[in-house]
Every structure is written in structure tokens, then in C-alpha cells.
Motif scaffolding. Structure first.
Motif, PDB file in Angstrom:
ATOM      1  N   LEU A  63     -13.196  -5.171  -0.356  1.00 25.45           N
ATOM      2  CA  LEU A  63     -13.214  -6.376   0.470  1.00 25.45           C
ATOM      3  C   LEU A  63     -14.373  -7.301   0.100  1.00 25.45           C
ATOM      4  N   THR A  89      -9.562  -0.574  -0.998  1.00 23.32           N
ATOM      5  CA  THR A  89      -9.529  -2.034  -0.990  1.00 23.32           C
ATOM      6  C   THR A  89     -10.957  -2.553  -1.046  1.00 23.32           C
ATOM      7  N   ARG A 110      -8.248  -9.114   6.233  1.00 25.94           N
ATOM      8  CA  ARG A 110      -8.561  -8.377   5.008  1.00 25.94           C
ATOM      9  C   ARG A 110      -8.296  -9.211   3.754  1.00 25.94           C
ATOM     10  N   TYR A 163     -13.920   2.270   6.808  1.00 26.34           N
ATOM     11  CA  TYR A 163     -14.547   1.089   6.220  1.00 26.34           C
ATOM     12  C   TYR A 163     -16.003   1.432   5.919  1.00 26.34           C
ATOM     13  N   GLU A 188      -8.534   4.471   2.396  1.00 28.77           N
ATOM     14  CA  GLU A 188      -7.375   4.994   3.111  1.00 28.77           C
ATOM     15  C   GLU A 188      -6.832   6.235   2.411  1.00 28.77           C
ATOM     16  N   ARG A 215     -12.680  -0.578   1.915  1.00 30.04           N
ATOM     17  CA  ARG A 215     -11.786   0.155   2.815  1.00 30.04           C
ATOM     18  C   ARG A 215     -11.259   1.378   2.076  1.00 30.04           C
ATOM     19  N   VAL A 243     -14.264 -10.348   8.045  1.00 33.92           N
ATOM     20  CA  VAL A 243     -13.152  -9.391   8.011  1.00 33.92           C
ATOM     21  C   VAL A 243     -12.611  -9.099   9.406  1.00 33.92           C
ATOM     22  N   ASP A 299     -14.784   4.299  11.389  1.00 32.89           N
ATOM     23  CA  ASP A 299     -13.512   5.033  11.335  1.00 32.89           C
ATOM     24  C   ASP A 299     -12.476   4.272  12.159  1.00 32.89           C
ATOM     25  N   ASP A 300     -11.539   3.636  11.470  1.00 37.32           N
ATOM     26  CA  ASP A 300     -10.508   2.825  12.134  1.00 37.32           C
ATOM     27  C   ASP A 300      -9.192   3.580  12.283  1.00 37.32           C
ATOM     28  N   THR A 301      -9.206   4.872  11.953  1.00 38.52           N
ATOM     29  CA  THR A 301      -7.972   5.651  11.846  1.00 38.52           C
ATOM     30  C   THR A 301      -7.151   5.642  13.130  1.00 38.52           C
ATOM     31  N   ASP A 339      -8.541   6.187   7.675  1.00 34.43           N
ATOM     32  CA  ASP A 339      -8.720   4.748   7.454  1.00 34.43           C
ATOM     33  C   ASP A 339     -10.168   4.423   7.788  1.00 34.43           C
ATOM     34  N   PHE A 364     -10.012  -4.991  12.720  1.00 39.04           N
ATOM     35  CA  PHE A 364      -9.996  -5.698  11.436  1.00 39.04           C
ATOM     36  C   PHE A 364      -8.741  -6.566  11.303  1.00 39.04           C
TER      37      PHE A 364
END
Length: 878
Positions: free
Chosen positions: A32, A30, A58, A175, A40, A38, A193, A148-150, A173, A55
């Protein structure tokens, strides 16, 4: 379905536009922004569109980018980044994914170390004495950072609360922030964001009183009255944990929700009295122990939770239980708010785990308390600790129980500025230090001066009789300086509130590291004891005790390219140079660049929170610039409904004329005084031949004065209506209106005045300084080596020549800096580092600027020697 009340549901916009998304069987990218992507990966092809803890927004404007896809790979290119993903079907790794940051020609791949990360912040400074390692942030000299938003939780649309993500066999996931050295844009985009920094209530920007002490309500009344009698303004009076019942048979006393009637027999009346004094108040919370039978609300709370009150079973703190959350607020907090409590100090220190794996109770408390405070058109505001990325949405931060020491004070400017790298822009420190250490009047005074020029100014200390933060507890010399500084804090509120608005709207923090605006200058990364304070000011507070023989504090700072002036004295500085300021106790090194415009309120004895009827505008000559003053009602949510006003100030500069304009107010004029008096201070100008003032084009008969010492023209303009437009013109018959008086000799006189040495020697040295040949002046000082200490010689040499050396820290790394502003050839340095196998040494004329980093020679012995015209040597060795 059980769910949180609607006011606890933020307004999310988490789904990106289809045009921003590039998706395959097990990957999704993505775009942004042109510098933020992003990334994934999911073995099952299931991707996450719900808002995560970090986040929320988005759905951004789609930037321009191109996609090229083959059977083997996919390439995504924006103006700033090139992403290349090999379609192997595997999760992202160093063999199948790279992103190039074009500006720096830097290539990132998963698992690559971010060695030049500029750091972020940490949860708390509890028990820390001085410097400590900080977590990584969003900015890096490498040009990139990855979040790291995982594992972060996501919001359930139905309940409004958090839950774990679906668990495929493997997922990622990430960024990728590829902003090069465009640091300011990175923070702005992160706010877009992740969510904006909310606008603080105006009253939060004044002076706070806080102390861990079992006050009675009468003692707190007497304390407030004493501040008022001594004409030291406050805006907040915190009531620490002893407001509630501490001694009880069930708990250790830290958690509580019931007023101690022995200390506060009429709490509602006391809170009303504080409000009558124009003060806001908060109660300290330690909620970890839940609710026990001695609490007033225990029986009702127990019944709501399905517990038999007669059993006296404790109600456990359980922030993952929606029923508990509802009653936690409805029964424990809302009644106290109805009695007048304005906000909560959430002092959570009891672990980071809950029944929802990955949910930190501190994060949950911050989020819920913040949104709960938005009820009834209240502008949300809490006081708590940092709980991870995204905490910028819940201002303000409590930095914890620091040790009282000079090292702790020296760390706090760096700590505060660096937190901006994760957009955490509103730290509140225990000004003066919290506990232990050695409490000294000078240390306290310097800490207050920093506090006044920090985001939130809050005096505080622990429950110790001999830790007294009342300004008048110090001797008269210190008390006078602290009083003046605290009054200046309230004068700053118009400027600070405008910066809070800019932080909210544009994402620019109040306190910014130097490298935000000078990313390619090496100096910007090393002077950690200075920072930008809003858009108009640069602050380099004194952080060291006075030297024994000079009787002055020494501060080394760097001024970027351009013309600069000392805010308080008007002294001129040529930028792109390092300087040393030798300061008396009252001195605060604060600077404004040519063109700067700084609106202040008057120094009042009390109050100063409201939009002022009088404004002092400081205008620093030498460049064109504009400043837009923001004002609203200061507390409610109506600022989101456009009920605010702005006033634009404009400086137009030419060498023989300065024009300054106060534009008519735009927006809702009802929020500003209907007649406002202006006092204008034009810094850095020669005495003008003429000053003209017009109001709506009509020439006014208004006198002006000239302060020759500060090179300042002062113009007073009374009773300006919001619809008026005022123009002031300063004229000169000389070739240049700008005044750049050389104050080296004046400063040397001040040095001699402060030196601890015999009077006759001072007189003889002054004769040397008065001579025209400055080189010979320094040579002749050799005649006084027996009476001048190294510190004194160094001070005189630094003032005359702009040459020096200092130790600096960034994080826990200590470095040594040398500088030579005018490239004098008579000053040398000698550096050597050696072990048995690899000796090395360098020497030569001191360069304009050079950094020696001893950690680079950690396996060596090393020595740095500076020769100041043969007068003395400054040696660092290890």
C-alpha cells in the motif's frame, strides 16, 4: 433487495491496483505504501476486496518495490521494508514470515510482542479517577505495529450495510505498519487508507455549555442570557437527557424521543431562539430501550415495523435491521432536525453486541448518524464515544464521566495527545470533571485552561446541585481567570479552524505528542503533560494545585532545540533544556518557536465564530516561516467544492531585519471580509529603529508602539482588502534585532512576592539575588534556612540554575527525571536499589538529562536523593 438510503453509503475505493498485489495460491501481499503492507492468508485462496470497518481506500499510488520469488520463498523489498515469506503453504507464523524495518534494523515476525507501543486510546473514561491503561496504537518505538483486520466486518455493496466475511477453514488479514520512528507519516498514510478525518464545522471550536440537569427552556434561556451579559462567549448549548419524557410506565426514562412539554412547552421556538443567539444545539440520546407506547411516534413506527400499535409491544432497538434503521432516522430524528436540532450526542453505554456477530452497536450508531447528518448539504458531525480503530472518521469523541480530581486532570493531556496515535484527534472532555471527587475552584480553573487548549472546550457536570460549572459561581479571582480563558478560546478559532483543515487534508492531528517531531530524543517520550497544539504552539498547562509555601503552581516542561518564547509574556528560552514554570492562577505555559505565526481573532464579548473582520497576528522573531490561514463558510459541504479562501503569512528573518508579508487572498474571496483590520504583534524583538509598512508597494504612514516588558512591537494596519498585499519591515541599527533578555532576576522577584514568609526576610534575600556572583547568592541563602521552606529554596535554585527533578507518568508507569541544563558540577545525585542478593547504586554529578524508572527495580527497595548545593535534599523512595 432492501438496502440503506444512498446518503448512508460512503464513497469507497477498496480495491488495490493490480501492480501493488503479489498473490499465490493461499497468500496475497498488497504493498500500500513503502512502509505499509497488507498480509492475507486463506486456505481456500479467497481474499477480501470489500471495504472493512477500518480500511476503505486500498486503491493507493503504487510505491516502488521489487519482488524476488523462488520455489522456496518470496521476498518483497521497498525502500523501507524487506518482507521474506517461506512458501510452506502454512498460515503466517514466526517460522515462515519476517519483515525487516530497515531504518531500525528491526525484524518482525507474527506473535512478536510490541513492547514499546506508544498506545492509542480507549472507549470511555467512565468512573476512572486518574490514570488508566490504554489500548495499543499504530506507533511504536519498536518501529512497527500490526493491525489484525481478520474478524472485522465488511460492507455489502448491495445493501450498503455490514456483514460477516466468508469463512474459509483458516484466514488472516493483517496490516503491517513499518514506519520506524516516522510517526507523522504513519498517521498520514493511515488516513489515506482508512479515510480522512472530516473537517469540523467552525462553530464546534467555540465554548460549549452542557450540564446533566432537568432545565426548563426558560432556565436555559436565562442561563444563556447570563453568559451573554457577562460577556463570556458560547457557540454550543447542549440539552441533556431530560429534554424528553423521563417519567413513564414503560421504561427507566433514559431512552426517549418525545419532548417533555412541562419543561419545553415550545421546543421549536426555543431552538430558534438559540439560533438567534448564534448558538448550535444537540439532544442527548440513549437509544438502547427502543421505542415504547408513550412516544409520539410509537404508533407510526410500530406500523412500519409490522407491530399492532394496540398491543403496546415495545419496538426493540435493532441496529442490524435495515427497516428499523430507516424508521429510526425518518421518524425519530429527522423531524427533530427539521425543528432545528443541529447534531446528536450519542450516549451509548449498553454493551457491545448485536445480532450481527462482531458488530458493536456504538460503531453502528456512529457510522449511521454521521452519514445521515450529511443530508441537505449539512457538514456531518456527531458527538459520541470511541468505538475502535476507524472512529476518527466520525468526530467528535465524548470521553466519558470522569471523576473530579487532580489525578484525572493530570491524565487528560496525555490521554488526548496519545489518541492521535490512532488518528482520534477530536476528544471532548467533561471540563471540570463529571462526578464524585471534591470540586475545588482552583481545580476547576486549571481544568478550564486545559480545556481552552484542548480539541473541544465543553463545560459539563452531573446532576448534582453542588457541582456548578458556571464561571461566576466561583469567587472573583477564579471567575476573572476563567472568563479571560474562555474569551481566549474564541479568539483562537481562526487558528484552530486552520488546524482542523490541516487535519482533514494532511492527516496531522491538532494535539500531538512531543515524540511526533523529536522521535530520537528521550525527553520527548516522558513529558506527558505537554504537547504540540497545532503547527505553531507548544502547551504545558498547569496540572497541579498551588504549593502551600510558594503560593504558586509548579510546572516542569521540556523545550526542544531552538529559540522559544512564552506566547503571552514574550520571555525567551533557549531550547534543548528542561525548565520549571512557577505560575499564578492566570498563567498558562504556552510557547512558540522562533518563526512561528499565530493568527487570532479579537477577544469578543459574544460570537467570534465567523471569519473575523479583525485579526491579531502574533509573529515570533528569529527564523523564516510561513503560515497559511484557511477560511470558508464554516458549516456546509461546499468546502469540498473549492469554495474556500487562504491567506499566506510569511516571515523572512535576518539578524538586523524582520520582514513580514500578508499575501493577497487566494481562492473564493467572497468568504472573507471585504476589509479586514490587522494588528501585528512581533514578539522577541528589540525596539526597532524604523518600521516600514507598504500596501501593494505603496509606503503607508502607520504608527507603531513598543511593549518593553514583553519585547514586542505592535503595528496596526486597518482596512486591508483581500486583493491587497501588505509588507512590514522592522529595522535595527544594532547587531541583532532578536531580544533574549535574561529574566531570571525578574522571576525571582516574582517568586519572593508570592512566597508565604516574613517581609523582612524577602528584602534580605532580594539583596542576595541582586548580587553579581550567582553562585555566592545561592550559598548565602543558607543564612535563611530557618525562614525558607524546602519548596521555596527549590524554586529559587531551579530558576537560577536550571537544575531539578520531577515525577512523570506515561500510561500508568511512574518515572523520575533529573536535569542539569548548564552542566553545573556542584549538584549531585545518589541512587540506590537493593534486595538481599543484588544491591546496586550509582551517584555523580547530575547529568544534562536522566530518567530513573522505579518499575525496573520493582523487586527492590530503592531511593533517589538529589543534593541542591547542600541547601536541601529531594528524596524519592519506596
Amino acid at each position: 433487495m432492501e438496502k440503506l438510503p444512498e446518503h448512508l453509503h460512503p464513497s469507497f475505493d477498496p480495491v488495490a491496483k493490480d501492480e501493488a498485489v503479489i498473490e499465490g495460491d493461499n497468500y496475497r501481499f498488497t504493498v500500500l505504501t513503502e512502509q505499509l503492507i497488507r498480509l492475507e492468508y486463506s486456505t481456500e485462496g479467497r481474499f477480501e476486496d470489500r471495504p472493512s470497518q477500518t480500511f476503505w481506500y486500498r486503491n493507493q499510488k503504487v510505491p516502488d518495490f521489487e519482488v524476488e520469488k523462488t520455489d522456496k520463498n518470496i521476498i518483497i523489498e521497498t525502500e523501507k521494508l524487506i518482507l521474506d515469506y517461506q512458501l510452506t503453504g502454512e498460515s503466517f507464523n514466526q517460522d515462515n514470515l519476517t519483515i525487516e524495518v530497515k531504518d531500525l534494523e528491526e525484524i518482525w515476525y507474527p506473535s512478536k510482542e510490541n513492547n514499546e507501543n506508544l498506545k492509542g486510546t480507549i472507549r470511555t473514561l467512565d468512573t476512572i479517577d486518574g490514570w488508566t491503561e490504554l489500548d495499543k496504537g499504530l506507533l511504536s518505538r519498536d518501529g512497527w505495529a500490526v493491525i489484525d483486520d481478520t474478524s472485522n466486518l465488511v460492507f455489502n455493496e448491495g445493501t450498503g450495510w455490514l456483514e460477516e466475511r466468508a469463512k474459509p477453514q483458516e484466514k488472516q488479514d493483517l496490516y503491517f505498519f513499518g514506519y520506524g520512528h516516522n510517526y507523522v507519516q504513519c498517521i498520514k498514510d493511515f488516513n489515506d487508507v482508512a479515510g480522512r478525518v472530516p473537517l469540523l464545522p467552525r462553530w464546534s471550536l467555540g465554548n460549549w455549555w452542557s450540564r446533566y440537569w432537568s432545565y426548563t427552556q426558560q432556565e436555559l434561556k436565562n442561563l444563556v442570557k447570563e453568559f451573554k451579559r457577562r460577556e463570556i462567549p458560547l457557540s454550543v448549548c447542549i440539552i441533556d437527557m431530560d429534554w424528553h419524557i423521563v417519567d413513564n410506565p414503560y421504561t427507566d426514562g433514559w431512552t426517549g424521543y418525545t419532548w417533555d412539554q412541562d419543561l419545553f412547552p415550545n421546543p421549536e421556538g426555543f431552538i430558534n431562539w438559540l439560533h438567534e443567539q448564534q448558538l448550535k444545539t444537540a439532544l442527548n440520546l440513549h437509544p438502547a430501550d427502543g421505542v415504547h407506547p408513550h412516544e409520539e411516534k410509537y404508533q407510526e413506527f410500530a406500523q412500519q415495523m409490522g407491530i399492532d400499535p394496540a398491543s403496546e409491544t415495545p419496538i426493540e432497538f435493532e441496529i442490524t435491521d435495515l427497516n428499523f434503521i430507516k424508521n429510526y432516522f425518518d421518524l425519530l430524528h429527522h423531524p427533530l432536525e427539521e425543528d432545528g436540532i443541529d447534531f446528536w450526542w450519542i450516549d451509548w453505554q449498553q454493551g457491545q453486541e448485536t445480532k450481527i456477530p462482531g458488530l458493536d452497536p456504538l460503531w453502528a450508531l456512529n457510522h449511521l448518524h454521521f452519514y445521515d447528518r450529511s443530508r441537505n448539504n449539512k457538514r456531518p458531525f456527531i458527538f459520541s464515544r470511541w468505538s475502535g480503530l476507524g472512529s476518527h472518521r466520525y468526530p467528535i469523541g465524548f470521553s466519558g464521566d470522569t471523576i473530579i480530581s487532580w489525578d484525572s486532570l493530570q491524565f487528560q493531556p496525555y490521554f488526548t495527545a496519545t489518541a492521535s496515535n490512532v488518528s482520534y484527534s477530536w476528544w471532548s472532555h467533561d471540563i471540570g470533571g463529571h462526578c464524585e471527587g471534591q470540586d475545588e475552584a482552583e481545580l476547576y480553573t486549571r481544568w478550564v485552561q486545559f480545556g481552552v487548549l484542548s480539541p473541544i472546550m465543553r463545560l459539563h457536570s452531573t446532576n448534582e446541585k453542588y457541582l456548578d460549572r458556571r464561571p461566576w459561581s466561583k469567587s472573583q479571582a477564579f471567575y476573572s481567570v476563567v472568563k479571560d480563558a474562555m474569551r481566549f478560546r474564541h479568539a483562537l478559532i481562526p487558528y484552530l479552524y486552520t488546524m482542523a483543515w490541516k487535519n482533514h487534508i494532511q492527516g496531522e492531528p491538532l494535539v500531538q505528542p512531543m515524540y511526533y517531531h523529536h522521535p530520537e530524543r528521550e525527553e520527548a517520550y516522558h513529558f506527558s503533560g505537554q504537547y504540540y497544539f497545532g503547527s505553531q504552539l507548544l502547551v504545558a498547562p498547569h496540572l497541579n494545585p498551588r504549593q502551600e509555601s510558594t503560593n504558586l503552581s509548579r510546572k516542569v516542561f521540556w523545550l526542544p532545540e531552538g529559540d522559544w518564547m512564552n506566547f503571552f509574556t514574550g520571555e525567551y528560552y533557549q531550547g534543548d533544556n528542561c525548565y520549571v514554570e512557577y505560575g499564578e492562577l492566570k498563567d498558562i505555559p504556552m510557547f512558540a518557536q522562533a518563526g512561528s505565526i499565530v493568527p487570532l481573532g479579537p477577544k469578543l464579548q459574544w460570537g467570534g465564530i465567523d471569519n473575523p473582520k479583525e485579526l491579531d497576528i502574533y509573529i515570533f522573531a528569529g527564523a523564516d516561516q510561513e503560515f497559511e490561514l484557511y477560511e470558508d463558510e464554516g458549516e456546509g459541504l461546499n468546502y469540498q467544492e473549492e469554495k474556500f479562501a487562504t491567506t499566506k503569512f510569511i516571515q523572512n528573518w535576518s539578524t538586523d531585519q524582520l520582514q513580514f508579508e500578508i499575501s493577497s487572498v487566494t481562492g473564493d474571496k467572497s468568504v472573507v471580509p471585504q476589509n479586514r483590520d490587522y494588528e501585528l504583534f512581533f514578539r522577541g524583538v528589540k525596539s526597532p529603529s524604523r518600521v516600514d509598512v507598504t500596501v501593494d508597494g505603496q509606503l503607508q504612514e502607520i504608527d507603531f508602539s513598543y511593549d518593553e516588558e514583553k519585547e514586542t512591537v505592535i503595528v496596526y494596519i486597518p482596512r486591508v482588502h483581500p486583493s491587497n498585499q501588505v509588507t512590514v519591515n522592522l529595522f535595527t541599527e544594532s547587531s541583532n534585532l532578536l531580544s533574549c533578555r535574561d529574566r531570571k532576576k525578574e522571576k525571582c522577584y516574582q517568586l519572593l512576592k508570592s512566597f508565604k514568609m516574613k517581609t523582612r526576610a524577602k528584602t534580605q534575600i532580594e539583596k542576595r539575588i541582586l548580587a553579581d556572583e550567582t553562585r555566592e547568592n545561592i550559598d548565602l541563602l543558607k543564612d535563611f534556612l530557618t525562614v525558607l521552606t524546602d519548596e521555596q529554596l527549590r524554586a529559587i535554585a531551579e530558576v537560577f540554575y536550571g537544575i531539578g527533578t520531577t515525577k512523570v507518568k506515561t500510561d500508568e508507569e511512574e518515572k523520575i527525571i533529573v536535569w542539569n541544563n548548564d552542566k553545573h558540577t556542584d549538584f549531585k545525585y545518589y541512587f540506590s536499589a537493593w534486595n538481599k542478593e543484588n544491591p546496586e547504586s550509582t551517584s555523580g554529578i547530575i547529568p544534562n538529562f536522566k530518567v530513573f524508572a522505579p518499575q525496573e527495580w520493582s523487586y527492590y527497595n530503592w531511593q533517589l536523593e538529589i543534593d541542591y548545593c547542600g541547601l536541601f535534599d529531594e528524596i524519592y523512595n519506596e
